[in-house]
Write a protein that holds these residues in place. Structure first.
Motif, PDB file in Angstrom:
ATOM      1  N   ARG A   1      22.777   2.654 -19.968  1.00 57.17           N
ATOM      2  CA  ARG A   1      23.856   3.201 -19.133  1.00 57.17           C
ATOM      3  C   ARG A   1      23.267   3.757 -17.841  1.00 57.17           C
ATOM      4  NH1 ARG A   1      28.513   7.454 -21.245  1.00 57.17           N
ATOM      5  NH2 ARG A   1      29.843   7.328 -19.382  1.00 57.17           N
ATOM      6  N   ARG A   2      23.814   3.340 -16.708  1.00 58.97           N
ATOM      7  CA  ARG A   2      23.245   3.692 -15.415  1.00 58.97           C
ATOM      8  C   ARG A   2      24.220   4.510 -14.590  1.00 58.97           C
ATOM      9  NH1 ARG A   2      22.097  -2.596 -15.400  1.00 58.97           N
ATOM     10  NH2 ARG A   2      20.202  -2.600 -16.630  1.00 58.97           N
ATOM     11  N   ARG A   3      23.641   5.367 -13.746  1.00 56.32           N
ATOM     12  CA  ARG A   3      24.482   6.156 -12.842  1.00 56.32           C
ATOM     13  C   ARG A   3      25.110   5.239 -11.801  1.00 56.32           C
ATOM     14  NH1 ARG A   3      20.938  11.461 -11.213  1.00 56.32           N
ATOM     15  NH2 ARG A   3      19.339   9.907 -10.736  1.00 56.32           N
ATOM     16  N   ALA A   4      26.417   5.325 -11.659  1.00 60.09           N
ATOM     17  CA  ALA A   4      27.126   4.508 -10.673  1.00 60.09           C
ATOM     18  C   ALA A   4      27.486   5.308  -9.431  1.00 60.09           C
ATOM     19  CB  ALA A   4      28.388   3.913 -11.291  1.00 60.09           C
ATOM     20  N   THR A   5      27.314   6.619  -9.487  1.00 65.56           N
ATOM     21  CA  THR A   5      27.644   7.485  -8.355  1.00 65.56           C
ATOM     22  C   THR A   5      26.476   8.435  -8.112  1.00 65.56           C
ATOM     23  OG1 THR A   5      28.731   9.079  -9.825  1.00 65.56           O
ATOM     24  CG2 THR A   5      30.125   7.383  -8.821  1.00 65.56           C
ATOM     25  N   PRO A   6      26.384   9.004  -6.893  1.00 62.16           N
ATOM     26  CA  PRO A   6      25.295   9.940  -6.594  1.00 62.16           C
ATOM     27  C   PRO A   6      25.341  11.150  -7.525  1.00 62.16           C
ATOM     28  CG  PRO A   6      26.413   9.200  -4.593  1.00 62.16           C
ATOM     29  CD  PRO A   6      27.249   8.752  -5.752  1.00 62.16           C
ATOM     30  N   PRO A   7      24.187  11.874  -7.680  1.00 64.78           N
ATOM     31  CA  PRO A   7      22.956  11.699  -6.905  1.00 64.78           C
ATOM     32  C   PRO A   7      22.109  10.538  -7.421  1.00 64.78           C
ATOM     33  CG  PRO A   7      22.659  13.464  -8.484  1.00 64.78           C
ATOM     34  CD  PRO A   7      24.096  13.028  -8.605  1.00 64.78           C
ATOM     35  N   PHE A   8      21.346   9.944  -6.504  1.00 66.40           N
ATOM     36  CA  PHE A   8      20.427   8.873  -6.836  1.00 66.40           C
ATOM     37  C   PHE A   8      19.002   9.321  -6.548  1.00 66.40           C
ATOM     38  CE2 PHE A   8      24.162   6.005  -5.757  1.00 66.40           C
ATOM     39  CZ  PHE A   8      24.466   5.764  -7.090  1.00 66.40           C
ATOM     40  N   GLN A   9      18.075   8.815  -7.373  1.00 63.35           N
ATOM     41  CA  GLN A   9      16.667   9.175  -7.229  1.00 63.35           C
ATOM     42  C   GLN A   9      15.988   8.274  -6.205  1.00 63.35           C
ATOM     43  OE1 GLN A   9      14.982  11.741  -8.918  1.00 63.35           O
ATOM     44  NE2 GLN A   9      13.328  11.249  -7.483  1.00 63.35           N
ATOM     45  N   VAL A  10      15.131   8.884  -5.407  1.00 65.70           N
ATOM     46  CA  VAL A  10      14.305   8.145  -4.452  1.00 65.70           C
ATOM     47  C   VAL A  10      12.874   8.639  -4.573  1.00 65.70           C
ATOM     48  CG1 VAL A  10      13.819   7.734  -1.996  1.00 65.70           C
ATOM     49  CG2 VAL A  10      16.172   7.695  -2.822  1.00 65.70           C
ATOM     50  N   TYR A  11      11.920   7.708  -4.506  1.00 66.72           N
ATOM     51  CA  TYR A  11      10.502   8.054  -4.444  1.00 66.72           C
ATOM     52  C   TYR A  11       9.888   7.383  -3.219  1.00 66.72           C
ATOM     53  CZ  TYR A  11      10.780   9.324  -9.432  1.00 66.72           C
ATOM     54  OH  TYR A  11      11.115   9.885 -10.648  1.00 66.72           O
ATOM     55  N   VAL A  12       8.953   8.070  -2.593  1.00 65.62           N
ATOM     56  CA  VAL A  12       8.078   7.437  -1.608  1.00 65.62           C
ATOM     57  C   VAL A  12       6.656   7.706  -2.057  1.00 65.62           C
ATOM     58  CG1 VAL A  12       9.656   7.508   0.336  1.00 65.62           C
ATOM     59  CG2 VAL A  12       8.175   9.461  -0.104  1.00 65.62           C
ATOM     60  N   GLY A  13       5.747   6.773  -1.750  1.00 66.61           N
ATOM     61  CA  GLY A  13       4.381   6.957  -2.227  1.00 66.61           C
ATOM     62  C   GLY A  13       3.392   6.098  -1.486  1.00 66.61           C
TER      63      GLY A  13
ATOM     64  N   ARG B   1       0.827  -1.202   0.000  1.00 67.68           N
ATOM     65  CA  ARG B   1       0.000   0.000   0.000  1.00 67.68           C
ATOM     66  C   ARG B   1       0.866   1.259   0.000  1.00 67.68           C
ATOM     67  NH1 ARG B   1      -5.217  -0.536   2.143  1.00 67.68           N
ATOM     68  NH2 ARG B   1      -4.958   1.358   3.392  1.00 67.68           N
ATOM     69  N   SER B   2       2.080   1.119   0.489  1.00 64.14           N
ATOM     70  CA  SER B   2       3.024   2.238   0.521  1.00 64.14           C
ATOM     71  C   SER B   2       4.354   1.750  -0.025  1.00 64.14           C
ATOM     72  CB  SER B   2       3.174   2.775   1.952  1.00 64.14           C
ATOM     73  OG  SER B   2       3.471   1.725   2.861  1.00 64.14           O
ATOM     74  N   TRP B   3       5.134   2.680  -0.589  1.00 62.89           N
ATOM     75  CA  TRP B   3       6.277   2.306  -1.409  1.00 62.89           C
ATOM     76  C   TRP B   3       7.500   3.174  -1.103  1.00 62.89           C
ATOM     77  CZ3 TRP B   3       5.255  -1.435  -5.324  1.00 62.89           C
ATOM     78  CH2 TRP B   3       3.903  -1.750  -5.487  1.00 62.89           C
ATOM     79  N   LEU B   4       8.661   2.545  -1.205  1.00 64.57           N
ATOM     80  CA  LEU B   4       9.943   3.245  -1.173  1.00 64.57           C
ATOM     81  C   LEU B   4      10.760   2.734  -2.349  1.00 64.57           C
ATOM     82  CD1 LEU B   4      12.191   5.001   0.067  1.00 64.57           C
ATOM     83  CD2 LEU B   4      12.782   3.034   1.536  1.00 64.57           C
ATOM     84  N   LEU B   5      11.045   3.610  -3.301  1.00 66.52           N
ATOM     85  CA  LEU B   5      11.814   3.262  -4.495  1.00 66.52           C
ATOM     86  C   LEU B   5      13.180   3.929  -4.394  1.00 66.52           C
ATOM     87  CD1 LEU B   5       9.052   4.085  -7.167  1.00 66.52           C
ATOM     88  CD2 LEU B   5       9.256   2.036  -5.730  1.00 66.52           C
ATOM     89  N   ILE B   6      14.231   3.131  -4.489  1.00 66.73           N
ATOM     90  CA  ILE B   6      15.591   3.636  -4.335  1.00 66.73           C
ATOM     91  C   ILE B   6      16.390   3.292  -5.578  1.00 66.73           C
ATOM     92  CG2 ILE B   6      17.692   3.597  -2.944  1.00 66.73           C
ATOM     93  CD1 ILE B   6      16.002   2.519  -0.620  1.00 66.73           C
ATOM     94  N   GLU B   7      16.943   4.312  -6.216  1.00 64.43           N
ATOM     95  CA  GLU B   7      17.778   4.046  -7.389  1.00 64.43           C
ATOM     96  C   GLU B   7      19.058   3.340  -6.957  1.00 64.43           C
ATOM     97  OE1 GLU B   7      19.821   6.303 -11.249  1.00 64.43           O
ATOM     98  OE2 GLU B   7      18.801   7.492  -9.687  1.00 64.43           O
ATOM     99  N   HIS B   8      19.313   2.195  -7.603  1.00 64.93           N
ATOM    100  CA  HIS B   8      20.486   1.381  -7.313  1.00 64.93           C
ATOM    101  C   HIS B   8      20.886   0.697  -8.608  1.00 64.93           C
ATOM    102  CE1 HIS B   8      22.853  -2.064  -5.925  1.00 64.93           C
ATOM    103  NE2 HIS B   8      23.034  -1.419  -4.777  1.00 64.93           N
ATOM    104  N   PRO B   9      22.102   0.970  -9.113  1.00 62.62           N
ATOM    105  CA  PRO B   9      22.467   0.462 -10.450  1.00 62.62           C
ATOM    106  C   PRO B   9      22.672  -1.036 -10.510  1.00 62.62           C
ATOM    107  CG  PRO B   9      24.339   1.531  -9.411  1.00 62.62           C
ATOM    108  CD  PRO B   9      23.170   1.793  -8.520  1.00 62.62           C
ATOM    109  N   GLY B  10      22.829  -1.686  -9.372  1.00 61.69           N
ATOM    110  CA  GLY B  10      23.056  -3.124  -9.364  1.00 61.69           C
ATOM    111  C   GLY B  10      24.527  -3.443  -9.149  1.00 61.69           C
TER     112      GLY B  10
END
Length: 299
Positions: A73-85, A29-38
């Protein structure tokens, strides 16, 4: 009484007969999305370091964590995107923020997010977030089918699209989740996915390959689906499950604008849904009765 079964509106893998309605995750019902390149671990809670601590804290608070990343191509260093919802009910929302340091996540009020209260952690997002599961370490099919779908959707919808970790229902890959409403689609190819996203951008759902809405019991998702199919109500927020009772069959009351419908649905097993070579039995739903309250039965 004719049966309206899940295959009528949700073609599935292989032969177009795998049922998928009523299969959206019931717990999110609630979400935390964290950018992480793997690379992503098999389970997000096994992530190491400070981000792993945040993921586990989110789970403990009742917030669903997802790792996300861009295609190509993915970001390997900050800044990283985060969403909450928050995706339950009518008051859905997303907040987004770029982080220079993962330690900034310590400011996030996870309890507020779990309760549906905006934490003021970031800017309110006015655009949807589209998640395509590509979590190959969890299930190879998600990478095989999800990765090309994510690339196709990115070519059309750009930064709205993110690859993500396991969303539930690997058997329905490729899977798409539309936030902030938590609308799940499964067994998607590019054509079906574009149709689903175009509809979502207009505030509607497409019944074809619709798995359901996250956070609702599976029987409630099925009841909502059958009412939508019967009365042609496609608005994302146009249909509301007021109540659900019983233990198979289930009886739901579903509201569509000023009308209420009583829906009786029954859980059943679809044996060999993909053909005689398929060894998998899948639970699905059929509708036994759909009645406009105070009026005659509709089916």
């Amino acid at each position: 009484m004719p049966r309206l079964n899940s295959c009528d509106h949700c073609p599935g893998s292989h032969t177009g007969e795998r049922p998928c309605l009523g299969t959206a995750t019931t717990k999110a019902r609630s979400w935390l999305l964290i950018e992480h390149p793997g690379p992503w671990p098999e389970r997000v809670e096994h992530l190491d370091g400070p981000l792993g601590d945040v993921v586990r804290a989110a789970q403990a608070a009742g917030v669903r964590p997802q790792l996300i990343r861009r295609t190509g191509r993915r970001r390997a260093t900050p800044p990283f995107q985060v969403y909450v919802g928050f995706s339950a009910g009518a008051d859905v929302w997303l907040e987004g923020r770029e982080l220079a340091d993962p330690a900034e996540l310590d400011e996030l009020d996870l309890a507020a997010v779990a309760e549906g209260r905006r934490p003021g952690f970031g800017e309110v997002s006015t655009e949807p977030v589209l998640l395509v599961c590509t979590h190959g370490r969890r299930n190879a099919c998600c990478a095989r089918t999800g990765a090309p779908l994510a690339r196709d959707l990115t070519g059309r919808f750009g930064p709205l699209v993110w690859e993500t970790t396991h969303v539930g229902g690997d058997r329905y890959a490729a899977n798409l989740v539309c936030l902030p409403h938590g609308i799940y689609y499964g067994d998607l190819g590019p054509t079906e996915a574009v149709r689903a996203v175009d509809a979502y951008m207009e505030g509607e759902v497409v019944l074809d390959r619709l798995r359901g809405r996250a956070g609702l019991p599976e029987a409630a998702q099925a009841a909502e689906h059958f009412v939508r199919a019967q009365v042609g109500a496609l608005g994302v927020s146009e249909v509301n499950v007021v109540s659900l009772a019983g233990t198979n069959p289930y009886e739901a009351v579903v509201q569509v604008q000023g009308n209420r419908y009583r829906v009786t649905v029954e859980s059943t097993v679809a044996a060999h849904p993909c053909g005689t070579d398929c060894q998998e039995n899948i639970e699905t739903y059929i509708v036994r009765e759909l009645t406009l309250l105070n009026e005659a039965a509709l089916v």
